[in-house]
Design a protein around this motif. Structure first.
Motif, mmCIF file in Angstrom:
data_model
loop_
_atom_site.group_PDB
_atom_site.id
_atom_site.type_symbol
_atom_site.label_atom_id
_atom_site.label_comp_id
_atom_site.label_asym_id
_atom_site.label_seq_id
_atom_site.Cartn_x
_atom_site.Cartn_y
_atom_site.Cartn_z
ATOM 1 N N ALA A 188 64.883 10.847 35.210
ATOM 2 C CA ALA A 188 63.590 10.670 35.873
ATOM 3 C C ALA A 188 63.739 10.751 37.395
ATOM 4 C CB ALA A 188 62.980 9.330 35.459
ATOM 5 N N GLU A 189 64.734 10.038 37.945
ATOM 6 C CA GLU A 189 65.018 10.039 39.384
ATOM 7 C C GLU A 189 65.123 11.453 39.933
ATOM 8 O OE1 GLU A 189 68.043 6.219 39.357
ATOM 9 O OE2 GLU A 189 68.813 8.125 40.109
ATOM 10 N N LEU A 190 65.930 12.287 39.212
ATOM 11 C CA LEU A 190 66.207 13.647 39.696
ATOM 12 C C LEU A 190 65.142 14.639 39.237
ATOM 13 C CD1 LEU A 190 70.027 13.739 38.830
ATOM 14 C CD2 LEU A 190 69.075 13.539 41.126
ATOM 15 N N SER A 191 64.203 14.164 38.372
ATOM 16 C CA SER A 191 63.246 15.049 37.671
ATOM 17 C C SER A 191 63.921 16.370 37.307
ATOM 18 C CB SER A 191 61.963 15.260 38.482
ATOM 19 O OG SER A 191 62.238 15.749 39.757
ATOM 20 N N ILE A 192 64.910 16.238 36.418
ATOM 21 C CA ILE A 192 65.720 17.389 35.999
ATOM 22 C C ILE A 192 64.906 18.384 35.180
ATOM 23 C CG2 ILE A 192 67.912 16.158 36.014
ATOM 24 C CD1 ILE A 192 67.667 15.960 32.934
ATOM 25 N N SER A 193 65.381 19.640 35.195
ATOM 26 C CA SER A 193 64.690 20.676 34.425
ATOM 27 C C SER A 193 65.353 20.928 33.079
ATOM 28 C CB SER A 193 64.626 21.975 35.221
ATOM 29 O OG SER A 193 65.943 22.365 35.559
ATOM 30 N N GLU A 194 66.643 20.571 32.970
ATOM 31 C CA GLU A 194 67.336 20.787 31.695
ATOM 32 C C GLU A 194 68.431 19.762 31.464
ATOM 33 O OE1 GLU A 194 69.288 24.570 31.310
ATOM 34 O OE2 GLU A 194 69.748 24.265 29.192
ATOM 35 N N LEU A 195 68.534 19.313 30.209
ATOM 36 C CA LEU A 195 69.611 18.416 29.810
ATOM 37 C C LEU A 195 70.442 19.162 28.770
ATOM 38 C CD1 LEU A 195 70.224 15.130 30.128
ATOM 39 C CD2 LEU A 195 69.725 15.252 27.692
ATOM 40 N N ILE A 196 71.743 19.351 29.074
ATOM 41 C CA ILE A 196 72.616 20.072 28.145
ATOM 42 C C ILE A 196 73.450 19.065 27.360
ATOM 43 C CG2 ILE A 196 74.513 21.735 27.966
ATOM 44 C CD1 ILE A 196 73.605 22.794 30.744
ATOM 45 N N LEU A 197 73.386 19.124 26.031
ATOM 46 C CA LEU A 197 74.150 18.180 25.217
ATOM 47 C C LEU A 197 75.500 18.785 24.854
ATOM 48 C CD1 LEU A 197 71.272 16.867 22.970
ATOM 49 C CD2 LEU A 197 72.506 15.592 24.727
ATOM 50 N N SER A 215 69.104 21.264 25.612
ATOM 51 C CA SER A 215 69.820 22.328 24.907
ATOM 52 C C SER A 215 71.158 21.779 24.409
ATOM 53 C CB SER A 215 70.060 23.523 25.825
ATOM 54 O OG SER A 215 70.833 23.127 26.936
ATOM 55 N N ARG A 216 71.727 22.500 23.429
ATOM 56 C CA ARG A 216 73.016 22.076 22.882
ATOM 57 C C ARG A 216 73.988 23.213 23.137
ATOM 58 N NH1 ARG A 216 76.584 18.939 21.394
ATOM 59 N NH2 ARG A 216 77.247 18.431 19.278
ATOM 60 N N ILE A 217 75.252 22.911 23.527
ATOM 61 C CA ILE A 217 76.224 23.997 23.731
ATOM 62 C C ILE A 217 76.452 24.709 22.399
ATOM 63 C CG2 ILE A 217 77.438 23.041 25.715
ATOM 64 C CD1 ILE A 217 79.615 22.091 23.674
ATOM 65 N N ALA A 218 76.844 26.000 22.482
ATOM 66 C CA ALA A 218 77.039 26.807 21.281
ATOM 67 C C ALA A 218 78.303 26.386 20.543
ATOM 68 C CB ALA A 218 77.135 28.275 21.664
ATOM 69 N N HIS A 219 78.213 26.397 19.211
ATOM 70 C CA HIS A 219 79.401 26.165 18.399
ATOM 71 C C HIS A 219 79.670 27.421 17.604
ATOM 72 C CE1 HIS A 219 78.072 21.868 18.952
ATOM 73 N NE2 HIS A 219 79.236 21.969 19.547
ATOM 74 N N GLY A 220 80.895 27.835 17.499
ATOM 75 C CA GLY A 220 81.231 29.046 16.746
ATOM 76 C C GLY A 220 82.716 29.304 16.802
ATOM 77 N N ILE A 246 71.632 18.239 33.979
ATOM 78 C CA ILE A 246 72.641 17.238 33.623
ATOM 79 C C ILE A 246 73.292 17.656 32.308
ATOM 80 C CG2 ILE A 246 73.012 14.870 32.823
ATOM 81 C CD1 ILE A 246 70.998 13.891 34.787
ATOM 82 N N CYS A 247 74.623 17.637 32.292
ATOM 83 C CA CYS A 247 75.364 17.942 31.069
ATOM 84 C C CYS A 247 75.917 16.617 30.534
ATOM 85 C CB CYS A 247 76.494 18.906 31.392
ATOM 86 S SG CYS A 247 77.547 19.277 29.989
ATOM 87 N N VAL A 248 75.566 16.281 29.293
ATOM 88 C CA VAL A 248 75.971 15.003 28.716
ATOM 89 C C VAL A 248 77.245 15.174 27.899
ATOM 90 C CG1 VAL A 248 75.296 13.125 27.172
ATOM 91 C CG2 VAL A 248 73.576 14.252 28.596
ATOM 92 N N VAL A 249 78.309 14.456 28.270
ATOM 93 C CA VAL A 249 79.579 14.543 27.537
ATOM 94 C C VAL A 249 80.027 13.151 27.108
ATOM 95 C CG1 VAL A 249 80.374 16.644 28.712
ATOM 96 C CG2 VAL A 249 80.903 14.400 29.679
ATOM 97 N N GLU A 250 81.029 13.116 26.220
ATOM 98 C CA GLU A 250 81.481 11.824 25.706
ATOM 99 C C GLU A 250 82.530 11.145 26.583
ATOM 100 O OE1 GLU A 250 82.554 11.730 21.562
ATOM 101 O OE2 GLU A 250 80.867 12.995 20.984
ATOM 102 N N SER A 251 83.377 11.937 27.267
ATOM 103 C CA SER A 251 84.471 11.285 28.006
ATOM 104 C C SER A 251 84.770 12.001 29.315
ATOM 105 C CB SER A 251 85.735 11.247 27.136
ATOM 106 O OG SER A 251 86.526 12.374 27.400
#
Lengths: 199, 199
Positions: B132-141, B168-173, B82-87
């Motif tokens: 929890a439902e999907l028992s995900i392996s990674e959450l990307i912020l 994990s957090r996406i890379a900033h640069g 799951i990738c978590v975004v604001e909008s």
């Protein structure tokens, strides 16, 4: 675009507004759907009502939902003077200055042969007819001081002169509160040429 | 304002759009009424349909008129990430990059206690439940790299860690195509700190 169909439609429809591109349309869509649904509903109603009912004043051609706009319908206004402007916004600007008590005529544009806008499109026939009906004593030209606005003013002057109606042009010069150093040279030249003796 | 009532209403209603003041609203009104009545009617329909039917996806909270958005409904997407975004616009940006095949979760904002926006308002409960439902392996912020976005990322990280989910957090640069000399110092510091050995 790849939102859901109704959202894509709304973004697309918002782009018909002048100055609104894809990003602004997206921002407007989210703002309306997230924070202001009553505003969206109100805007929808205002749009459909205006699109359906607003037409042109039969006397001065400004936008109005009535047969005549409230200025033309007001018989206390000086019926001997007509001020010619390009858009309804100009009427509001003059009304806010509060000094003018005559009538208006709104061209809804200016002469622009390249865009196919000739005398018929800006309602010159109606202006001549109206001037004759009211047998006005003065026609004030308040088109914009642009090339097209000046050409339009010149054309109207010719038409009126041949009918013996006095025509005047609003003054162009340094705006009040303006600083000379920041005024463009064309305006300064105009201000100098239009100088008046001090009593 | 002193146009006719329907025109005043429309100018006033247009001002609920973000970034639209009196002058722009006036310009939009005249443009629509003079040159684009079909556009005005279409916008009215799009607005009322969207305001009436668009809701939130029950799985990821993005805006959609369906029960589930087309990404959550697509069973070929990787159900483990799951990738978590604001909008919703961020979802579209990721989809356009074309590289991500997992699911999204749209916060529809960020934590901002001063505006009364806490974990409940950005749907953290739903995010935990869905993970929890999907028992995900990674959450990307992928919240924005702003103070509020970072605080939101930090809060979610804490919540996920205590449940043993990898975050994990996406890379900033430095952005691709960007010139170093015009990149702000915060971004440069981030880019330096996040440097990676070349294989």
């Amino acid at each position: 675009m790849s939102y859901s169909p109704l959202i894509d439609d709304l973004i697309d429809a918002l782009r018909c507004l002048p100055g609104v591109g894809v990003k602004s349309a997206q921002r407007m869509t989210f703002q309306l759907l997230e924070r202001n649904r009553p505003g969206a509903a109100r805007l929808a109603t205002a749009l459909s009502k205006a699109a359906e009912h607003v037409g042109h004043c039969t006397s001065c051609r400004t936008l109005t939902e009535n047969e005549q706009c409230f200025i033309c319908a007001d018989k206390r206004r000086d019926q001997q003077t007509i001020c010619v402007v390009e858009s309804p916004a100009d009427v509001v600007a003059f009304e806010q200055s509060g000094d003018y008590k005559g009538l208006y005529f709104v061209l809804m544009g200016h002469l622009s042969p390249i865009d196919g806008i000739g005398p018929a499109e800006i309602g010159i026939d109606r202006l001549l007819q109206r001037s004759a009906e009211l047998s006005i004593s003065e026609l004030i030209l308040a088109t914009n001081p642009t090339v097209e606005g000046e050409a339009t003013a010149y054309y109207i002057t010719e038409q009126m002169r041949s009918r013996g109606i006095a025509v005047s042009r609003i003054a162009h010069g340094v705006p009040l509160g303006g600083e000379l150093e920041y005024v463009d040279s064309g305006t300064l030249a105009h201000a100098l040429k239009g100088r008046r003796p001090i009593d």
